[in-house]
Design a protein around this motif. Structure first.
Motif, PDB file in Angstrom:
ATOM      1  N   TYR A 170      11.339   5.864  -5.927  1.00  0.00           N
ATOM      2  CA  TYR A 170       9.892   5.683  -5.813  1.00  0.00           C
ATOM      3  C   TYR A 170       9.569   4.199  -5.662  1.00  0.00           C
ATOM      4  CZ  TYR A 170       9.333  10.551  -7.023  1.00  0.00           C
ATOM      5  OH  TYR A 170       9.375  11.911  -6.991  1.00  0.00           O
ATOM      6  N   PRO A 171       8.407   3.875  -5.098  1.00  0.00           N
ATOM      7  CA  PRO A 171       8.074   2.470  -4.858  1.00  0.00           C
ATOM      8  C   PRO A 171       8.235   1.555  -6.079  1.00  0.00           C
ATOM      9  CG  PRO A 171       6.517   3.838  -3.705  1.00  0.00           C
ATOM     10  CD  PRO A 171       7.403   4.768  -4.486  1.00  0.00           C
ATOM     11  N   GLY A 203       0.804  -1.221   0.000  1.00  0.00           N
ATOM     12  CA  GLY A 203       0.000   0.000   0.000  1.00  0.00           C
ATOM     13  C   GLY A 203       0.830   1.261   0.000  1.00  0.00           C
ATOM     14  N   LEU A 204       2.024   1.176  -0.587  1.00  0.00           N
ATOM     15  CA  LEU A 204       2.880   2.378  -0.624  1.00  0.00           C
ATOM     16  C   LEU A 204       2.280   3.395  -1.579  1.00  0.00           C
ATOM     17  CD1 LEU A 204       6.411   0.744  -0.721  1.00  0.00           C
ATOM     18  CD2 LEU A 204       5.027   1.400   1.253  1.00  0.00           C
ATOM     19  N   PHE A 205       2.512   4.674  -1.286  1.00  0.00           N
ATOM     20  CA  PHE A 205       2.018   5.733  -2.169  1.00  0.00           C
ATOM     21  C   PHE A 205       2.943   5.835  -3.377  1.00  0.00           C
ATOM     22  CE2 PHE A 205       0.002   8.194   1.596  1.00  0.00           C
ATOM     23  CZ  PHE A 205      -0.960   7.209   1.686  1.00  0.00           C
ATOM     24  N   PRO A 206       2.424   5.545  -4.572  1.00  0.00           N
ATOM     25  CA  PRO A 206       3.299   5.523  -5.750  1.00  0.00           C
ATOM     26  C   PRO A 206       3.893   6.888  -6.071  1.00  0.00           C
ATOM     27  CG  PRO A 206       0.996   5.351  -6.398  1.00  0.00           C
ATOM     28  CD  PRO A 206       1.035   5.227  -4.910  1.00  0.00           C
ATOM     29  N   HIS A 207       3.229   7.958  -5.587  1.00  0.00           N
ATOM     30  CA  HIS A 207       3.674   9.300  -5.962  1.00  0.00           C
ATOM     31  C   HIS A 207       4.615   9.915  -4.943  1.00  0.00           C
ATOM     32  CE1 HIS A 207       0.318   9.764  -3.273  1.00  0.00           C
ATOM     33  NE2 HIS A 207       0.473  11.076  -3.206  1.00  0.00           N
ATOM     34  N   ARG A 208       5.006   9.146  -3.940  1.00  0.00           N
ATOM     35  CA  ARG A 208       5.939   9.714  -2.969  1.00  0.00           C
ATOM     36  C   ARG A 208       7.201   8.877  -2.897  1.00  0.00           C
ATOM     37  NH1 ARG A 208       2.270  11.654   2.122  1.00  0.00           N
ATOM     38  NH2 ARG A 208       1.020  13.168   0.972  1.00  0.00           N
TER      39      ARG A 208
END
Lengths: 273, 231, 243
Positions: free
Chosen positions: A132-133, A86-91
């Motif tokens: 990024y992730p 559930g990592l934020f792809p944009h951070r």
């Protein structure tokens, strides 16, 4: 400590996900909720941080009824790790880890410095901080997920099949490091899995659920293997043969622990690259 | 608002439904230009899209993808009226061929891009499975790729058809017939009812074509594919 | 200055003197009008489609009817809408701005909905579990992740609008399209070529600027090429409006 008293979850269509659950989850230990799919283990976990609200009964965290706390506030004080991370792809990785501290209004610079420390703690190279992730492997993403859950130093960690999506070699490594990490941080951890091997390996206490949302047995791994409460639990453990195998693995793990650092950890890091 | 009612009464005027300036003959003209342009477009863009869609490996695939996508973007940027007028000024007014060229230029890219994308999006695993079951290249194309790519191909055809019908309206500005005639003549004579009548006719025609393609999609596309791609 | 090509009467495709003679008046004025007529609808359309798209994403039942309406709107020829609107707004900028705003909506509303649908469920769940309230989750997590798809829609709408404005020239409201009608009336290709080239350049330039903005705001999209999803350009293929 987390307690469930007569907790049920019924959906409007009549399905009962959790049926009259009584459970005491000790502080500072790993409690594993295990069972086949549809047994209500994930629902049980999600009722603790009110991602799902119970229909009946009371859930308390350190003596406070979770219903008396507004959900966002409650959740910011409870770490949560899920299967797909559930990592934020944009951070970036470091900003992902700093998410909750920033939500809590902490200083940005301190939050990032702390995030870098956490990366080291979960075995991630600091060079990954600005990535990024998408640029990380599945195992690395899970480590970020764990670091992110720990970032605000919550006393409680909820983990929903966190290691199920990675391959077996990486999974073993993550489990070993997770145990080592828990020795340091001593969080109250509720861990959901469908994998009995993982439950026996990680759990201080194991709650076995059966379909229909009923708790079949709640015991330590040793008690569970020594005296399965009913036929369902015995089957779930894999019958006599499965129980013998689980005991054998358990003994092997104990020896490994005694001989110090495991070779697995190194292998896992290599596999992660 | 009264102006719109005037336009509606325009439909009831005598002589509106017969003769060379009547609605039936204007409709026939409009459909004739549109159909001609549409057929030429399909003849060019469909085979090309099917062919290019099969270029999936190596640097060539990247180049093809870029060119196809760029053509779609370029087509959106081209001012239709400008192209029409330029074609006419450079040749002679009243001819059909100079009108067809810009119509086709504008309509080819949407068909090309969507056909290309439709073929590209067929999963390699599906193609493997088809070949593994012993299908020949032609069978794979006809029994697997075409049905799976169909929703996108239809979308491309619809976009092109709508584009052509709209642009064919403008053809009246450079001296041709069709529904656009009413708009241009009405504007020249300051007769709003006639202009609005023409506008309503073109709008209805466009919506009918849109609905036709929606129906086509319902009957031609397999429900399994339709459910997958949504709407 | 040798002529680039010749028309049937030997008239060159471009007469450079005409361009230099008319640059400051006719051409500049047409360009100014073109910019106003094409960007006002983009701005208005964006402002309306954001809440509309959010509403459709939130209440799924709204989406199908909205989609049906926008797809009909998209099919309506611009010239038809211009003519019908004259009855209400006369020969004013509004007559051009309203239809182009509707086209922008027909591209952007699906863009916003698709963009939000592209947010992975586990990411949304994780955000909720970490204590994001609904508004904060929308602003800090969902909208940023939806941004590339929304921007792709915005680019399509902008480029389409720039080319569609010129159709208004038929009623004297066409920005650079005015150069086309001038050329036709005088049977003189230069203004037409200038108009076509300027419209294309304007569209291209606007597209590049929007792409630059999109890139600047979505650095994660360029990271690691392995798991790139197909770009949103494909999702937005139908494009907005027809002449």
């Amino acid at each position: 400590m987390i307690t469930f008293e007569g907790v049920s979850k019924r959906y409007p269509d009549g399905t009962v996900a959790v049926d009259h659950l009584d459970l005491e989850i000790p502080a500072g230990r790993i409690t594993v909720l295990v069972g086949p799919s549809g047994c209500g283990k994930t629902t049980t976990l999600r009722m603790i941080n009110r991602m799902v609200d119970a229909t009946d009964g009371t859930i308390t965290v350190d003596g406070r009824n979770v219903r008396d706390v507004d959900p966002p506030t409650l959740r910011r004080g409870i770490g949560y790790v899920i299967q797909q991370a559930g990592l934020f792809p944009h951070r970036t990785i470091v900003d992902n880890i700093a998410t909750v501290p920033l939500l809590l209004g902490r200083n940005k610079k301190e939050a990032r410095t702390h995030a870098l420390e956490l990366m080291e703690r979960v075995g991630l190279d600091a060079a990954l901080a600005k990535r990024y992730p998408v640029q990380l492997s599945g195992g690395q993403q899970q480590r970020v997920g764990v670091a992110r859950a720990l970032a605000a130093d919550p006393p409680i960690l909820l983990m929903d099949e966190p290691f199920s999506a990675v391959d077996p070699v990486v999974r073993t490594g993550l489990q070993d490091e997770f145990l080592r990490l828990q020795d340091e941080v001593e969080k109250t951890i509720v861990f959901v899995t469908h994998d009995i091997d993982e439950a026996v390996k990680l759990g201080h206490r194991i709650a076995v659920f059966q379909v229909g949302g009923k708790l079949a047995q709640y015991a330590s791994p040793d008690e569970l293997l020594a005296a399965p409460a009913n036929a369902f639990v015995r089957d779930f453990l894999g019958g006599d043969k499965g129980i013998r195998r689980l005991r054998f693995t358990q003994e092997l793990e104990a020896e490994d622990d005694a001989s110090g650092q495991t070779a697995d950890t190194v292998a896992d890091k290599a596999a992660d690259r | 608002m009264n102006a719109i009612f005037d336009a509606l009464s325009w439909f009831g005027e005598s002589g509106q439904w017969s003769g060379p300036d009547g609605i039936p003959s204007r409709l026939a003209e409009h459909l004739w230009y549109s159909l001609l342009a549409f057929l030429i477009t399909v003849a060019i863009a469909l085979p090309l899209g099917l062919l290019l869609g099969h270029v999936r490996h190596g640097r060539l695939a990247g180049v093809v993808g870029f060119v196809v996508m760029a053509s779609a973007n370029a087509a959106r940027a081209l001012p239709t009226l400008g192209l029409l007028i330029l074609a006419v000024v450079l040749t002679s007014a009243g001819d059909l061929v100079p009108i067809l060229i810009p119509l086709v230029i504008l309509a080819v890219p949407p068909v090309l891009v969507n056909t290309y994308a439709g073929v590209q999006q067929v999963e390699p695993g599906l193609r493997d499975a088809a070949e593994g079951m012993g299908m020949t290249g032609v069978q794979v194309a006809l029994r697997l790729e075409a049905p799976v790519a169909l929703p996108l191909i239809l979308l491309g055809l619809r976009t092109a058809a709508i584009q052509i019908i709209s642009t064919a309206t403008l053809a009246a500005y450079v001296g041709l017939g069709g529904f656009g005639r009413y708009i241009m003549d009405g504007y020249a004579r300051q007769e709003y009812d006639q202009m609005a009548g023409g506008a309503i006719l073109v709008a209805v025609l466009a919506v009918l074509v849109q609905l036709l393609f929606a129906l086509l999609r319902r009957f031609v596309v397999s429900p399994g594919v339709r459910l997958q791609t949504g709407s | 200055m040798s002529p680039l090509a010749a028309g049937d009467d030997g008239e060159p495709l471009i007469r450079w003197e005409w361009i230099s003679n008319n640059l400051t008046d006719d051409i500049a004025e047409a360009l100014r009008e073109h910019l106003i007529l094409s960007f006002t609808p983009v701005l208005l359309g964006f402002l309306v489609s954001l809440p509309l798209g959010l509403a459709c994403a939130r209440w799924k039942r709204l989406y199908q009817p909205t989609l049906a309406i926008t797809s009909i709107l998209y099919a309506l020829p611009a010239i038809a809408l211009f003519v019908i609107l004259i009855a209400f707004t006369g020969l004013t900028y509004t007559t051009v701005v309203v239809p182009l705003t509707l086209y922008t909506l027909s591209v952007l509303v699906p863009g916003v909905v698709d963009g939000l649908a592209a947010v992975p469920d586990h990411v949304r769940q994780a955000a909720t579990a970490m204590g994001f309230g609904p508004l904060r989750r929308l602003l800090q997590v969902e909208l940023p992740i939806a941004l590339p798809v929304v921007m792709a829609g915005l680019r399509v709408a902008t480029v389409s609008n720039i080319s569609l404005v010129s159709v208004g020239a038929i009623m004297g409201l066409g920005g650079l399209g005015q150069l086309f009608t001038t050329g036709l009336q005088r049977d003189f290709p230069t203004p037409i070529v200038v108009g076509v080239v300027l419209v294309i350049l304007l569209a291209l330039l606007s597209d590049l600027i929007l792409l630059g903005i999109q890139r600047a705001f979505t650095p994660w999209e360029r990271a690691g090429g392995t798991r790139r999803r197909k770009t949103a350009d494909q999702a937005a293929l139908p494009g907005g409006g027809a002449a």
